[in-house]
Write a protein that holds these residues in place. Structure first.
Motif, short mmCIF file in Angstrom:
data_model
loop_
_atom_site.label_atom_id
_atom_site.label_comp_id
_atom_site.label_asym_id
_atom_site.label_seq_id
_atom_site.Cartn_x
_atom_site.Cartn_y
_atom_site.Cartn_z
N ILE A 117 0.80 -1.20 -0.09
CA ILE A 117 -0.07 0.07 0.20
C ILE A 117 0.88 1.30 0.04
CG2 ILE A 117 -1.90 1.32 1.14
CD1 ILE A 117 -2.91 -1.10 2.29
N ARG A 118 0.59 2.07 -0.71
CA ARG A 118 1.28 3.41 -1.10
C ARG A 118 0.41 4.54 -0.30
NH1 ARG A 118 1.78 7.61 -6.18
NH2 ARG A 118 2.91 9.16 -5.22
N THR A 119 0.95 4.79 0.93
CA THR A 119 0.36 6.16 1.94
C THR A 119 0.55 7.48 1.41
OG1 THR A 119 2.47 6.20 3.32
CG2 THR A 119 0.53 4.36 3.78
N MET A 120 -0.70 8.18 1.25
CA MET A 120 -0.51 9.66 0.97
C MET A 120 -1.33 10.25 2.07
SD MET A 120 -1.60 9.03 -3.07
CE MET A 120 -1.03 10.65 -3.46
N ASN A 121 -0.56 11.53 2.75
CA ASN A 121 -1.30 12.26 3.64
C ASN A 121 -1.97 13.56 2.86
OD1 ASN A 121 -0.08 10.55 5.54
ND2 ASN A 121 1.99 11.56 5.21
N LEU A 122 -3.11 13.83 3.60
CA LEU A 122 -3.82 15.16 3.43
C LEU A 122 -3.13 16.12 4.04
CD1 LEU A 122 -7.45 13.71 3.20
CD2 LEU A 122 -5.93 13.99 1.28
N SER A 123 -3.12 17.34 3.45
CA SER A 123 -2.37 18.41 4.05
C SER A 123 -3.38 19.62 4.50
CB SER A 123 -1.22 18.91 3.00
OG SER A 123 -1.90 19.46 1.85
N LEU A 124 -4.58 19.72 3.79
CA LEU A 124 -5.44 20.61 3.93
C LEU A 124 -6.49 20.25 4.64
CD1 LEU A 124 -6.02 23.73 3.35
CD2 LEU A 124 -7.19 22.91 1.23
N ASN A 125 -6.92 20.99 5.87
CA ASN A 125 -8.12 20.70 6.67
C ASN A 125 -9.11 21.40 6.02
OD1 ASN A 125 -10.30 20.76 8.48
ND2 ASN A 125 -8.65 20.30 10.19
N MET A 126 -9.99 20.68 5.23
CA MET A 126 -11.16 21.37 4.40
C MET A 126 -12.21 21.88 5.63
SD MET A 126 -10.38 21.18 1.36
CE MET A 126 -12.04 21.96 0.79
N ARG A 127 -12.55 21.62 6.45
CA ARG A 127 -13.40 21.86 7.49
C ARG A 127 -12.85 23.18 7.75
NH1 ARG A 127 -15.35 18.59 12.40
NH2 ARG A 127 -16.19 17.48 10.60
N VAL A 128 -11.59 23.40 8.18
CA VAL A 128 -10.96 24.91 8.46
C VAL A 128 -11.15 25.78 7.34
CG1 VAL A 128 -9.13 26.11 9.40
CG2 VAL A 128 -9.65 23.85 10.33
N HIS A 129 -10.72 25.22 6.41
CA HIS A 129 -10.73 26.14 4.99
C HIS A 129 -11.91 26.71 4.81
CE1 HIS A 129 -9.03 27.40 1.05
NE2 HIS A 129 -10.37 26.82 0.61
N LEU A 130 -13.10 25.77 4.89
CA LEU A 130 -14.23 26.63 4.41
C LEU A 130 -14.91 27.40 5.32
CD1 LEU A 130 -16.02 23.09 3.12
CD2 LEU A 130 -15.08 24.95 1.64
#
Length: 301
Positions: A41-54
């Motif tokens: 499995i290739r792991t990828m990390n999300l960097s932007l918190n969409m809840r905070v952004h919205l």
């Protein structure tokens, strides 16, 4: 399955897989990282918190930062090895109920008002107690519906008397003694209609008859639609023997367990409170619970 891409999403800071009657070691062994597939499995990390952004609100960003501190176990502990939560907390269950369902006597007919509030807890026992307390506060007369419980195997009838079957409360099954009132919010426990009446649908009781409940869907695409819910036979699957319960496939939904409402929580509820009914919490479990609340939510410990 060559060439097929499978996308998995999750947060390892949150609750471990649930293994019925399993130990903590069993839960860890059931996690994805223990699978032979993990090395592929290739792991990828999300960097932007969409809840905070919205939200574009500094308070929301501060809430998210504190939430990560709880999940990472970085909160400072006192001399008794406990942490002080950086969120608003209430001391008693009564305060919690009063905070979320204030003015229930006068606003119980407002479906939108009921849609926007919920009490969350980790244990079915706590959920049941809070639901009953709020049911008694609701104006009107309580009606009792008792189930018909039977053993599926004729050979085992002698081993499991009816009184014993009535006392059982398997997960995802309505109680033997179901207490209801007009205008009380309920949650469906089975799929009756793939389009309108699915497991987890919340409704308001409109009429109570001996063998049928008439209710109004509270939210979603079919909000406001009236429907009829019959008694149906249900067989729990988490017991060492088979028995059948004939009952309405519903339960009260003033309060719910934290896992029952994840698909609804972010999009509907505006006033949420979490009932922390156990001191035996690890940071990952606590972070999961708080993550489902908004910045205006309340915790009770």
């Amino acid at each position: 399955m060559g060439g097929v891409t499978l996308v998995l999403a999750g947060d390892f800071r949150q609750t471990l897989p649930i293994v019925p009657r399993g130990t903590r070691a069993d839960q860890i062994n059931a996690s994805l990282k223990k699978s032979y597939l993990w090395n592929h499995i290739r792991t990828m990390n999300l960097s932007l918190n969409m809840r905070v952004h919205l939200y574009a609100d500094s308070a929301v960003g501060e809430f998210a930062t504190k939430l990560l501190q709880v999940g990472d176990g970085l909160m400072e502990k006192d001399s008794s090895n406990q942490i002080q939560l950086p969120f608003q907390t209430l001391k008693t269950e009564e305060e919690l109920i009063a905070r979320v369902f204030a003015d229930l006597d006068n606003r119980h007919t407002d479906i939108q008002w009921l849609c926007e509030r919920a009490l969350l807890a980790s244990k079915n026992e706590s959920v049941y107690e809070m639901n009953i307390k709020l049911l008694y506060r609701l104006p009107g007369e309580i009606k009792l519906y008792t189930s018909v419980d039977t053993i599926c195997s004729q050979e085992e009838i002698v081993n499991y008397p009816t009184e014993f079957l009535n006392s059982l409360q398997p997960a995802g099954t309505p109680p033997h003694a179901l207490l209801l009132k007009l205008r009380a919010p309920i949650m469906l426990l089975r799929n009756l209609d793939p389009l309108e009446l699915c497991n987890g649908t919340r409704l308001i009781i409109k009429n109570m008859m001996p063998h049928v409940l008439e209710a109004t869907i509270m939210s979603g695409k079919y909000a406001g639609v009236n429907c009829f819910i019959p008694r149906i036979p249900m067989r729990p699957t988490d017991l060492p023997f088979d028995f059948e319960r004939l009952q309405f496939p519903v339960k009260l939904s003033f309060a719910m367990t934290k896992d029952n409402d994840l698909k609804l929580l972010d999009s509907i509820y505006q006033t949420q409170s979490f009932h922390m009914d156990s001191s035996m919490l690890v940071f990952q479990e606590l972070e999961t619970r708080i993550e489902k609340l908004t910045i205006s939510s309340t915790l009770r410990h």
